[in-house]
Design a protein around this motif. Structure first.
Motif, PDB file in Angstrom:
ATOM      1  N   GLY A 184       7.592   2.962  -1.291  1.00 41.04           N
ATOM      2  CA  GLY A 184       7.223   4.346  -0.987  1.00 41.04           C
ATOM      3  C   GLY A 184       8.427   5.137  -0.520  1.00 41.04           C
ATOM      4  O   GLY A 184       8.661   6.276  -0.965  1.00 41.04           O
ATOM      5  N   THR A 185       9.203   4.531   0.380  1.00 39.39           N
ATOM      6  CA  THR A 185      10.387   5.228   0.889  1.00 39.39           C
ATOM      7  C   THR A 185      11.363   5.524  -0.242  1.00 39.39           C
ATOM      8  O   THR A 185      11.892   6.647  -0.347  1.00 39.39           O
ATOM      9  CB  THR A 185      11.083   4.357   1.953  1.00 39.39           C
ATOM     10  N   LEU A 219      -1.870   5.451   3.017  1.00 36.99           N
ATOM     11  CA  LEU A 219      -1.672   6.843   3.408  1.00 36.99           C
ATOM     12  C   LEU A 219      -0.205   7.235   3.236  1.00 36.99           C
ATOM     13  O   LEU A 219       0.116   8.327   2.769  1.00 36.99           O
ATOM     14  CB  LEU A 219      -2.107   7.001   4.867  1.00 36.99           C
ATOM     15  N   PHE A 220       0.667   6.298   3.604  1.00 36.86           N
ATOM     16  CA  PHE A 220       2.112   6.548   3.499  1.00 36.86           C
ATOM     17  C   PHE A 220       2.504   6.784   2.047  1.00 36.86           C
ATOM     18  O   PHE A 220       3.273   7.699   1.736  1.00 36.86           O
ATOM     19  CB  PHE A 220       2.859   5.357   4.084  1.00 36.86           C
ATOM     20  N   LEU A 221       1.948   5.959   1.138  1.00 38.98           N
ATOM     21  CA  LEU A 221       2.273   6.110  -0.283  1.00 38.98           C
ATOM     22  C   LEU A 221       1.850   7.484  -0.797  1.00 38.98           C
ATOM     23  O   LEU A 221       2.546   8.113  -1.582  1.00 38.98           O
ATOM     24  CB  LEU A 221       1.596   5.019  -1.106  1.00 38.98           C
ATOM     25  N   PHE A 222       0.681   7.967  -0.303  1.00 37.54           N
ATOM     26  CA  PHE A 222       0.221   9.296  -0.687  1.00 37.54           C
ATOM     27  C   PHE A 222       1.265  10.346  -0.331  1.00 37.54           C
ATOM     28  O   PHE A 222       1.587  11.231  -1.118  1.00 37.54           O
ATOM     29  CB  PHE A 222      -1.090   9.638   0.032  1.00 37.54           C
ATOM     30  N   ALA A 223       1.794  10.203   0.871  1.00 40.19           N
ATOM     31  CA  ALA A 223       2.725  11.217   1.373  1.00 40.19           C
ATOM     32  C   ALA A 223       4.065  11.177   0.655  1.00 40.19           C
ATOM     33  O   ALA A 223       4.824  12.140   0.717  1.00 40.19           O
ATOM     34  CB  ALA A 223       2.929  11.022   2.876  1.00 40.19           C
ATOM     35  N   LEU A 278      -0.177   4.652  -7.754  1.00 31.99           N
ATOM     36  CA  LEU A 278       0.335   3.529  -6.963  1.00 31.99           C
ATOM     37  C   LEU A 278      -0.669   3.145  -5.888  1.00 31.99           C
ATOM     38  O   LEU A 278      -0.947   1.964  -5.664  1.00 31.99           O
ATOM     39  CB  LEU A 278       1.672   3.900  -6.311  1.00 31.99           C
ATOM     40  N   VAL A 279      -1.232   4.172  -5.207  1.00 27.94           N
ATOM     41  CA  VAL A 279      -2.185   3.896  -4.139  1.00 27.94           C
ATOM     42  C   VAL A 279      -3.400   3.171  -4.699  1.00 27.94           C
ATOM     43  O   VAL A 279      -3.903   2.211  -4.107  1.00 27.94           O
ATOM     44  CB  VAL A 279      -2.597   5.199  -3.432  1.00 27.94           C
ATOM     45  N   ILE A 336      -4.634  -0.282  -3.356  1.00 29.14           N
ATOM     46  CA  ILE A 336      -5.962  -0.467  -2.758  1.00 29.14           C
ATOM     47  C   ILE A 336      -6.658  -1.667  -3.404  1.00 29.14           C
ATOM     48  O   ILE A 336      -7.205  -2.536  -2.716  1.00 29.14           O
ATOM     49  CB  ILE A 336      -6.822   0.807  -2.915  1.00 29.14           C
ATOM     50  N   VAL A 337      -6.603  -1.719  -4.737  1.00 27.13           N
ATOM     51  CA  VAL A 337      -7.263  -2.823  -5.446  1.00 27.13           C
ATOM     52  C   VAL A 337      -6.697  -4.156  -4.980  1.00 27.13           C
ATOM     53  O   VAL A 337      -7.437  -5.098  -4.654  1.00 27.13           O
ATOM     54  CB  VAL A 337      -7.072  -2.663  -6.973  1.00 27.13           C
TER      55      VAL A 337
END
Lengths: 551, 136
Positions: free
Chosen positions: A224-225, B41-45, B72-73, B77-78
């Protein structure tokens, strides 16, 4: 699990939301022209479509085993072994093709490069594929010969899923796809690890799963980062973007890259993240532990791939910080592993620490980030995988014959086939400790040669030589109490363990040791090949052009 | 908005890390679930926070939200759902086999050495040496 892959084809967008419409239309236009040229009969490498076969073959076999053959063990064994042998042939063919030096990619759904999922075959991937397939055949033979696959259900299906995950991790050219394949191989390894059940094994299994789930979360944070800074997760595209990153983003990419190296260090059992390994490997079934010998190498492979392609020491944003961190950690890993050999009270635990120690040697070579260092690391990867797997199989052979004495490193009455097993242990221990004449000696020599110009030369040489001595003492002590002292405590006596003399386990162990001997005899051509691979690894532009096309 | 999302990720991570460090399996699993919520949540952001815009590319749109993190989220999640189910089953199995839900193991040194002359009392839970299967 494969069903989640097409959803990644959604990565038709690598632009962040701040991009303007013009950029979008340009990207879309660019994409369509690329698709058009591909469809208009641009020469497609015949190897290209075969790249996905090492992932597909086990992915098809495993569900078939669960659905159609679940009550027929013989059929499962035949198909599993045939699959592994076919995989070995396939991997050898792909390796022969990769040896010519060209890098072939396979685009899933024919999405053009930075947008879709991509599999890439270069010399390093081909080598790791061949190593995995070459290891899986003897391990399967052992599991069949020792009846380990009858002690629980679905051993062969899980084994194939494990191969699928490992092969995918070696082939993928996309960082998020690497995460997906890591999860595939991990979820299969959870099943294999607790195969056969038992209180101790279940408990060790829980620790293993929890540790790796935390690692997976860390992996996602890292990805993500990195995505938030670069807007892409395709490795070749990342390599381009990271090299030309604005100075203001350097801090964030450093955080991402650091998190990523932590994840790979978990897989590679690098100190201080090695705690999961001894408990896991020593409680896993023998053949599973032998297969896991290649799992730690996945961490090493990932570090080698990501930190030569995306974050090489020449990157302005990150510089040499990874080499600076890797080297001390590798030295401590080596020391802890080899001292662990001396300290262990159980045979399987001793071999687990030997595996940790070999990862230390491997990471010392990788931390050089030079062609010679990489070549030495690759040679040592092949050697240490085969040696560790052989030791785990011999451990299982011994423990199975010692009855209630189990793997405790103390004298017991003589076991069945004691002489043969002791001889096998002797050979494998010599190879692991790095004594001449076997490949462990050559591997360590290559690592030492590669570090001759390193600033910490004397630390590295001292650590390698002293720990080799420690491991020789440790193995000698273990071997004598396991196999030699039997006559001293019970002259002529034998353990009343059922006298079984199956041939297959010895064939399997012999195959692995024969691999070590071949690695020693053909050390010249093999190191030459490894040097070619190391050179290709450092030629980043070749990889980037192969994946992204000419720009 | 940014402050809200950032502190939510931080709080959930902190709670997750605290719970993962507990000694019983139940809090540890809750902690892992917490960590996976935080990372989702972080991946969303990571695609930047955009409110009320479609996640679809179109030439007629000037504003859109990045659809890749959402893909990706979804995958994350899956996977985390499957993994949580697996770790719950595994911990239940370990609990039923060993009779306790501690996450740590008896140390190798403290473990009673198995000696043929002094076998553990029959009432004690059945122990097998490492890697050893009960004889069939």
């Amino acid at each position: 699990m494969i069903a989640t892959l097409p959803s990644l084809a959604l990565s038709s967008l690598t632009l962040t939301a701040s991009a303007a419409t013009e950029a979008v239309s340009q990207a879309a236009g660019h994409a369509t022209t690329q698709v058009a040229t591909a469809a208009a009969g641009a020469p497609v490498d015949p190897v290209s479509h075969w790249i996905i076969a090492p992932v597909l073959l086990p992915a098809v076999l495993a569900p078939l085993m669960v659905l159609l053959m679940r009550f027929d063990l013989l059929l499962q064994r035949v198909f599993s072994l045939a699959g592994a042998v076919a995989l070995a042939g396939l991997a050898a063919w792909l390796m022969a093709d990769a040896s010519t030096g060209h890098i072939v990619d396979y685009r899933l759904g024919n999405w053009p490069a930075p947008f879709g999922i991509i599999l890439v075959l270069d010399r390093l991937s081909a080598l790791m594929l061949t190593l995995t397939a070459g290891l899986s055949v003897p391990v399967l033979l052992y599991a069949i010969g020792s009846n380990w696959d009858t002690r629980g259900r679905h051993f062969h299906a899980l084994f194939q899923f494990q191969l699928m995950g490992i092969n995918g991790a070696f082939l993928t050219g996309d960082a998020f796809n690497l995460f997906v394949f890591f999860e595939v191989l991990l979820i299969a390894s959870y099943g294999l690890m607790i195969h056969g059940g038992g209180a101790e094994r279940m408990k060790a299994g829980v620790q293993y799963v929890v540790f790796n789930l935390a690692g997976s979360t860390l992996f996602l944070f890292a990805l993500g980062t990195i995505y938030s800074v670069t807007g892409t997760l395709n490795m070749a595209d990342l390599a381009e973007k990271v090299a030309h990153l604005p100075a203001g983003d350097a801090g964030l990419i450093r955080v991402g890259a650091m998190l990523l190296i932590l994840v790979f260090a978990v897989k590679g059992a690098l100190v201080p993240l090695q705690f999961w390994l001894p408990n896991t490997y020593s409680h896993a079934p023998g053949p599973v532990a032998a297969l896991f010998a290649v799992m730690t190498k996945i961490g090493a492979y990932a570090i080698l791939r990501v930190y030569t392609l995306i974050f090489p020491p020449t990157t302005p944003a990150t510089g040499t910080m990874f080499a600076d961190i890797l080297l001390p950690a590798a030295l401590v890993t080596l020391a802890i592993g080899m001292i662990g050999i001396m300290g262990a009270k159980q045979m399987a635990r001793m071999v687990s620490f030997a595996a940790i120690g070999s990862m230390g040697t491997l990471f010392i070579a990788i931390a050089q980030f030079t062609p010679a260092g990489n070549a030495a690391a690759l040679y040592y990867t092949v050697h240490s995988t085969l040696a560790a797997a052989a030791l785990f199989l011999i451990t299982d052979l011994t423990i199975a014959r010692r009855g209630e004495f189990g793997g405790a490193l103390r004298a017991a009455p003589k076991i069945t086939q004691s002489g043969l097993i002791a001889a096998l242990f002797f050979v494998a221990a010599i190879a692991t400790a790095g004594m001449p004449p076997l490949s462990g000696f050559l591997g360590k020599l290559l690592v030492m040669q590669a570090t001759w110009n390193a600033p910490l030369r004397w630390w590295i040489w001292g650590a390698i030589l002293v720990t080799s001595l420690i491991s020789i003492v440790g193995f000698a002590r273990a071997g004598s109490s396991l196999y030699w002292k039997a006559n001293a405590i019970a002259p002529g006596g034998r353990l009343s363990v059922p006298e079984e003399r199956p041939l297959l386990p010895f064939v399997a162990t012999g195959m692995l040791l024969a691999g070590l001997v071949a690695l020693t005899v053909f050390a010249g051509p093999v190191t030459h090949w490894m040097q070619g691979t190391a050179t290709q690894l450092l030629d980043r532009t070749a990889y980037i052009t192969a994946v992204l096309g000419h720009r | 908005m940014e402050l809200l999302v950032a502190s939510a990720v931080g709080l959930m991570s902190a709670a997750g890390i605290y719970l993962v460090l507990r000694l019983r399996t139940f809090p540890v699993i809750l902690g892992l679930a917490m960590l996976s919520y935080a990372v989702n949540l972080f991946l969303f952001a990571t695609g930047r926070i955009v409110v009320g815009e479609p996640a679809i590319l179109s030439l007629h749109l000037n504003h859109y939200t990045d659809p890749l993190p959402q893909a990706l989220v979804l995958t994350a999640i899956v996977i985390s759902f499957g993994m949580t189910a697996l770790v719950v089953m595994l911990s239940l199995g370990a609990y039923l086999e060993t009779g306790n839900d501690r996450i740590d193991m008896v140390d190798e040194v403290e473990k009673p050495q198995i000696d043929p002359e002094h076998m553990p009392a029959p009432s004690a839970p059945e122990r097998h040496p490492a890697g050893q299967e009960p004889q069939r």
